[in-house]
Design a protein around this motif. Structure first.
Motif, mmCIF file in Angstrom:
data_model
loop_
_atom_site.group_PDB
_atom_site.id
_atom_site.type_symbol
_atom_site.label_atom_id
_atom_site.label_comp_id
_atom_site.label_asym_id
_atom_site.label_seq_id
_atom_site.Cartn_x
_atom_site.Cartn_y
_atom_site.Cartn_z
ATOM 1 N N ALA A 124 0.719 -1.013 0.035
ATOM 2 C CA ALA A 124 -0.043 -0.041 -0.042
ATOM 3 C C ALA A 124 0.912 1.308 0.083
ATOM 4 N N ARG A 125 1.929 1.366 0.721
ATOM 5 C CA ARG A 125 2.927 2.401 0.769
ATOM 6 C C ARG A 125 3.653 2.454 -0.559
ATOM 7 N N HIS A 126 3.973 1.388 -0.943
ATOM 8 C CA HIS A 126 4.774 1.236 -2.218
ATOM 9 C C HIS A 126 4.156 1.912 -3.413
ATOM 10 N N PHE A 127 2.791 1.436 -3.565
ATOM 11 C CA PHE A 127 1.843 1.634 -4.716
ATOM 12 C C PHE A 127 1.014 3.196 -4.316
ATOM 13 N N ASP A 128 1.091 3.651 -3.153
ATOM 14 C CA ASP A 128 0.483 4.692 -2.753
ATOM 15 C C ASP A 128 -1.335 4.487 -2.842
ATOM 16 N N ARG A 129 -1.562 3.234 -2.442
ATOM 17 C CA ARG A 129 -2.979 3.125 -2.566
ATOM 18 C C ARG A 129 -3.450 2.427 -1.080
ATOM 19 N N PRO A 130 -4.697 2.353 -0.920
ATOM 20 C CA PRO A 130 -5.100 2.020 0.322
ATOM 21 C C PRO A 130 -5.096 0.302 0.410
ATOM 22 N N VAL A 131 -4.815 -0.361 1.626
ATOM 23 C CA VAL A 131 -4.662 -1.430 1.915
ATOM 24 C C VAL A 131 -5.598 -2.521 1.161
ATOM 25 N N ASN A 132 -6.905 -1.921 1.364
ATOM 26 C CA ASN A 132 -8.147 -2.846 0.665
ATOM 27 C C ASN A 132 -8.015 -2.863 -0.763
ATOM 28 N N THR A 133 -7.534 -1.940 -1.506
ATOM 29 C CA THR A 133 -7.128 -1.758 -2.892
ATOM 30 C C THR A 133 -6.124 -3.008 -3.238
ATOM 31 N N ILE A 134 -4.898 -2.849 -2.491
ATOM 32 C CA ILE A 134 -3.850 -3.949 -2.562
ATOM 33 C C ILE A 134 -4.485 -5.360 -2.319
ATOM 34 N N LYS A 135 -5.394 -5.621 -1.500
ATOM 35 C CA LYS A 135 -6.012 -6.877 -1.424
ATOM 36 C C LYS A 135 -6.791 -7.147 -2.706
ATOM 37 N N THR A 136 -7.507 -6.146 -3.071
ATOM 38 C CA THR A 136 -8.154 -6.467 -4.307
ATOM 39 C C THR A 136 -7.277 -6.795 -5.684
ATOM 40 N N TRP A 137 -6.153 -6.107 -5.638
ATOM 41 C CA TRP A 137 -5.443 -6.453 -6.822
ATOM 42 C C TRP A 137 -4.845 -7.701 -6.750
ATOM 43 N N LEU A 138 -4.414 -8.005 -5.367
ATOM 44 C CA LEU A 138 -3.901 -9.393 -5.273
ATOM 45 C C LEU A 138 -4.876 -10.500 -5.742
ATOM 46 N N HIS A 139 -6.185 -10.610 -5.248
ATOM 47 C CA HIS A 139 -7.069 -11.306 -5.402
ATOM 48 C C HIS A 139 -7.552 -11.351 -6.654
ATOM 49 N N ARG A 140 -7.790 -10.255 -7.378
ATOM 50 C CA ARG A 140 -8.103 -10.625 -8.835
ATOM 51 C C ARG A 140 -6.986 -11.105 -9.676
ATOM 52 N N SER A 141 -5.732 -10.475 -9.345
ATOM 53 C CA SER A 141 -4.367 -11.042 -9.939
ATOM 54 C C SER A 141 -4.388 -12.507 -10.175
ATOM 55 N N LEU A 142 -4.443 -12.819 -8.782
ATOM 56 C CA LEU A 142 -4.323 -14.328 -8.347
ATOM 57 C C LEU A 142 -5.468 -15.129 -9.160
ATOM 58 N N ALA A 143 -6.419 -14.754 -9.157
ATOM 59 C CA ALA A 143 -7.658 -15.266 -9.751
ATOM 60 C C ALA A 143 -7.481 -15.523 -11.330
ATOM 61 N N GLY A 144 -7.064 -14.437 -11.777
ATOM 62 C CA GLY A 144 -6.434 -14.268 -13.215
ATOM 63 C C GLY A 144 -5.457 -15.196 -13.703
ATOM 64 N N LEU A 145 -4.314 -15.204 -12.650
ATOM 65 C CA LEU A 145 -3.529 -16.159 -13.298
ATOM 66 C C LEU A 145 -3.559 -17.676 -13.167
ATOM 67 N N LYS A 146 -4.683 -17.947 -12.129
ATOM 68 C CA LYS A 146 -4.996 -19.240 -12.100
ATOM 69 C C LYS A 146 -5.767 -19.720 -13.147
ATOM 70 N N SER A 147 -6.852 -18.882 -13.664
ATOM 71 C CA SER A 147 -7.545 -19.040 -14.812
ATOM 72 C C SER A 147 -6.702 -19.328 -15.964
ATOM 73 N N CYS A 148 -5.834 -18.401 -16.258
ATOM 74 C CA CYS A 148 -4.911 -18.454 -17.455
ATOM 75 C C CYS A 148 -4.037 -19.752 -17.447
ATOM 76 N N LEU A 149 -3.482 -19.958 -16.071
ATOM 77 C CA LEU A 149 -2.565 -21.256 -16.242
ATOM 78 C C LEU A 149 -3.426 -22.358 -16.318
ATOM 79 N N GLU A 150 -4.776 -22.456 -16.000
ATOM 80 C CA GLU A 150 -5.414 -23.738 -15.958
ATOM 81 C C GLU A 150 -5.925 -23.655 -17.506
ATOM 82 N N ALA A 151 -6.061 -22.786 -18.261
ATOM 83 C CA ALA A 151 -6.374 -22.521 -19.847
ATOM 84 C C ALA A 151 -5.116 -23.230 -20.604
ATOM 85 N N VAL A 152 -3.898 -23.060 -20.074
ATOM 86 C CA VAL A 152 -2.744 -23.377 -20.980
ATOM 87 C C VAL A 152 -2.275 -24.692 -20.697
ATOM 88 N N SER A 153 -2.679 -25.422 -19.422
ATOM 89 C CA SER A 153 -2.460 -26.668 -18.900
ATOM 90 C C SER A 153 -3.217 -27.763 -19.513
#
Length: 183
Positions: free
Chosen positions: A154-183
Motif C-alpha cells: 500500500a505504501r509502495h503503490f500509494d494505494r489503500p490496503v483494501n485496494t492492494i487486497k483486491t489487486w492481489l485477489h483478482r490478479s491471482l484469480a486471473g493467473l489461476k484461470s490463465c494457467l489452467e487454460a494453458v495446461s
C-alpha cells in the motif's frame, strides 16, 4: 518424501512431546522445506536459520495440525513459507527493500525438483503474468517473491490496503484461470 500417513504419525508424536519424532520429521522433510525457504530467503545462512526456526515452530504447533483439514506436507510448507517471509520482512525493515537486482524472480517461483510445481511451465507463467496490468503484476511479484506485506505494498503503490487486497485477489484469480487454460 514420506507418505501422508507417516507424516501424520510423526506430527501426532511431536504433539505428544516425542523429540525423536521431530528428528525423524526433520530427516524426511528438511530438504523440501529448505528448498522452499531458500527460494524466498536467498541467503543460505539465513535460510538455514529459518529452517531451524521452522522446526521449532513445528515442535510448538504440531498439536494444531488437523488431519481432516488436509495433508501434512502443505501444512509444513505453509509454516516454512510464513517463517521465510517473516525473515525477509525483518531484513527489509533493517536494510530497506532490495531494488531491481536483475535476478530472474520467475526462477525462484519454480523449483525444477518439485513435482507439485510441474504444472507451472515457465513460459506459461511469464505469458500469464504478462497479461496482468503492470502495477498488479508488480504487486503480485513483490508480495509472493519478495514477501512484502499488504501494508508495504500500500505504501509502495500509494494505494489503500483494501485496494492492494483486491489487486492481489483478482490478479491471482486471473493467473489461476490463465494457467489452467494453458495446461
Amino acid at each position: 518424501m514420506a507418505d501422508d500417513a507417516t507424516l501424520r504419525r510423526l506430527l501426532a508424536g511431536i504433539a505428544r512431546g516425542e523429540a525423536n519424532r521431530l528428528a525423524e520429521l526433520y530427516d524426511l522433510t528438511s530438504p523440501k522445506l529448505y528448498g522452499l525457504i531458500l527460494r524466498i530467503q536467498r541467503d543460505r545462512g539465513l535460510a538455514e536459520d529459518v529452517l531451524q526456526d521452522v522446526y521449532m515452530r513445528i515442535w510448538q504447533a504440531a498439536g494444531s495440525y488437523k488431519p481432516e483439514a488436509g495433508p501434512p506436507l502443505p501444512w509444513l510448507c505453509t509454516v516454512a513459507r510464513n517463517r521465510a517471509i517473516d525473515s525477509v520482512r525483518r531484513k527489509v525493515e533493517h536494510q530497506g527493500p532490495e531494488l531491481d537486482t536483475g535476478e530472474d524472480w520467475v526462477a525462484r517461483l519454480i523449483d525444477p525438483h518439485d513435482g507439485a510445481a510441474d504444472f507451472m511451465d515457465r513460459s506459461a507463467l511469464l505469458a500469464c503474468l504478462g497479461r496482468l496490468d503492470p502495477k498488479h503484476r508488480d504487486c503480485v511479484v513483490l508480495a509472493y517473491c519478495e514477501g512484502q506485506s499488504r501494508e508495504d505494498l500500500a505504501r509502495h503503490f500509494d494505494r489503500p490496503v483494501n485496494t492492494i487486497k483486491t489487486w492481489l485477489h483478482r490478479s491471482l484469480a486471473g493467473l489461476k484461470s490463465c494457467l489452467e487454460a494453458v495446461s
